[in-house]
Design an enzyme around this catalytic site. Sequence first.
Site, short mmCIF file in Angstrom:
data_model
loop_
_atom_site.label_atom_id
_atom_site.label_comp_id
_atom_site.label_asym_id
_atom_site.label_seq_id
_atom_site.Cartn_x
_atom_site.Cartn_y
_atom_site.Cartn_z
N GLN A 110 -16.98 4.54 0.99
CA GLN A 110 -17.46 3.17 1.20
C GLN A 110 -16.92 2.52 2.48
OE1 GLN A 110 -15.53 1.89 -2.65
NE2 GLN A 110 -15.20 -0.02 -1.55
N LEU A 151 -2.49 -4.36 -5.12
CA LEU A 151 -2.92 -5.35 -6.10
C LEU A 151 -2.29 -6.72 -5.88
CD1 LEU A 151 -2.78 -3.08 -9.29
CD2 LEU A 151 -4.65 -3.39 -7.66
N HIS A 152 -3.07 -7.75 -6.14
CA HIS A 152 -2.59 -9.13 -6.06
C HIS A 152 -2.98 -9.86 -7.35
CE1 HIS A 152 -6.76 -9.96 -5.16
NE2 HIS A 152 -6.70 -9.21 -4.07
N HIS A 177 -6.35 -9.19 -8.97
CA HIS A 177 -6.47 -7.96 -9.78
C HIS A 177 -5.79 -8.15 -11.14
CE1 HIS A 177 -6.61 -6.23 -5.56
NE2 HIS A 177 -7.70 -5.71 -6.09
N LEU A 204 -7.81 -14.69 -2.57
CA LEU A 204 -6.86 -13.59 -2.45
C LEU A 204 -7.62 -12.31 -2.13
CD1 LEU A 204 -4.21 -14.17 -5.27
CD2 LEU A 204 -4.41 -15.21 -3.01
N MET A 240 -8.89 -0.57 -5.55
CA MET A 240 -8.43 0.27 -4.45
C MET A 240 -6.93 0.06 -4.21
SD MET A 240 -11.59 0.65 -1.84
CE MET A 240 -11.31 -0.85 -0.93
N GLY A 241 -6.26 -0.55 -5.19
CA GLY A 241 -4.81 -0.73 -5.07
C GLY A 241 -4.45 -1.93 -4.21
N SER A 249 -6.74 -8.09 -0.46
CA SER A 249 -5.78 -7.15 0.12
C SER A 249 -5.78 -7.28 1.64
CB SER A 249 -6.14 -5.73 -0.28
OG SER A 249 -6.08 -5.63 -1.68
N GLU A 285 -15.49 -11.77 -8.88
CA GLU A 285 -16.66 -12.43 -8.29
C GLU A 285 -16.50 -12.64 -6.80
OE1 GLU A 285 -17.18 -15.96 -10.66
OE2 GLU A 285 -18.17 -14.84 -12.27
O1 PAF Z 1 -13.81 -3.75 -5.18
C1 PAF Z 1 -13.18 -2.69 -4.96
O2 PAF Z 1 -11.95 -2.66 -4.89
C2 PAF Z 1 -13.95 -1.41 -4.73
O3 PAF Z 1 -15.13 -1.64 -4.02
C3 PAF Z 1 -14.23 -0.62 -6.03
C4 PAF Z 1 -15.15 -1.40 -6.96
C5 PAF Z 1 -12.93 -0.30 -6.71
C6 PAF Z 1 -14.94 0.69 -5.70
O4 PAF Z 1 -14.18 1.50 -4.86
#
Ligand code: PAF
Length: 282
Positions: free
Chosen positions: A61, A33-34, A37, A186, A30-31, A188, A150
Amino acid sequence: MNTVKTVLELRAAVARARGEGKRIAFVPTMGNLHQGHVALVEKAGQRADFVVASIFVNPLQFGPNEDLAKYPRTLAADQEKLVGAGCHLLFHPEVEEMYPHGQDGQTRVSVPGVSEGLCGASRPGHFEGVATVVTKLFNMVQPDIAVFGEKDFQQLAVIRTLVRDLNMPVQIIGEPTVRAEDGLALSSRNGYLSAEQRAQAPALYRTLRQLAEAIRGGERDFAKLQESGKAELSAAGLRPDYLEVRESTALRPARDGDQQLVILAAAFLGNTRLIDNLAFEL
Ligand code: PAF
């Protein structure tokens, strides 16, 4: 790294890579990023020839009172990190591209069992939103492998179950949680914390470690451990949402005799909800 915004462009770029005989890895995000990711993208690059990442803040979600509108959007910095991590293709669709017929009538994917309880209880509809968007993204990218953190332990269990039950031809890889030096996982959402809250936040992982120690030391009264863990979090200034000891593959409540355990917790600091977990073997 090429950035595309439509499914058509995405499919064309993946088809080109496939045509060159490349194995495709996918890292959905979902961007914002750290390092966590970055580790997922690097793992993807070790296991495949062509790495696709997605950045999409999936409205499906998020609950009505959650942080969808204020969820951090940091595309330029994210692109830089993805390039550094070895990503080849970024899919960055608008909401209308992902849900062109609206969200209300959208076909949904629900995964019973592992979606229930824990975050599933605190965030009704969350895992249905995750399972739906991940199914759509898998169908769009059609990767050979996909890498997930995880840290979102229940999400990973939901995705493994989804892939198994719907016979999706993708291998799911879980990557260990990346932590700050003081143990905080870590996330977001750490960016929402004030300096004071940031100083309190490591109590979450510290508590998980203490409970794991107690279990390793022979304690099997899981209900008592859960209560003492929550009391510990409260004493450290956090507001516990849940703290549970579970068997780590089926995610059912732990029983004496289980060998594979995971302690999962969610707690609030102000309005920020943090989650963490600690899986271990006896
Ligand atoms: O873990 C996430 O960032 C989100 O739940 C995912 C898996 C990208 C789905 O939107």
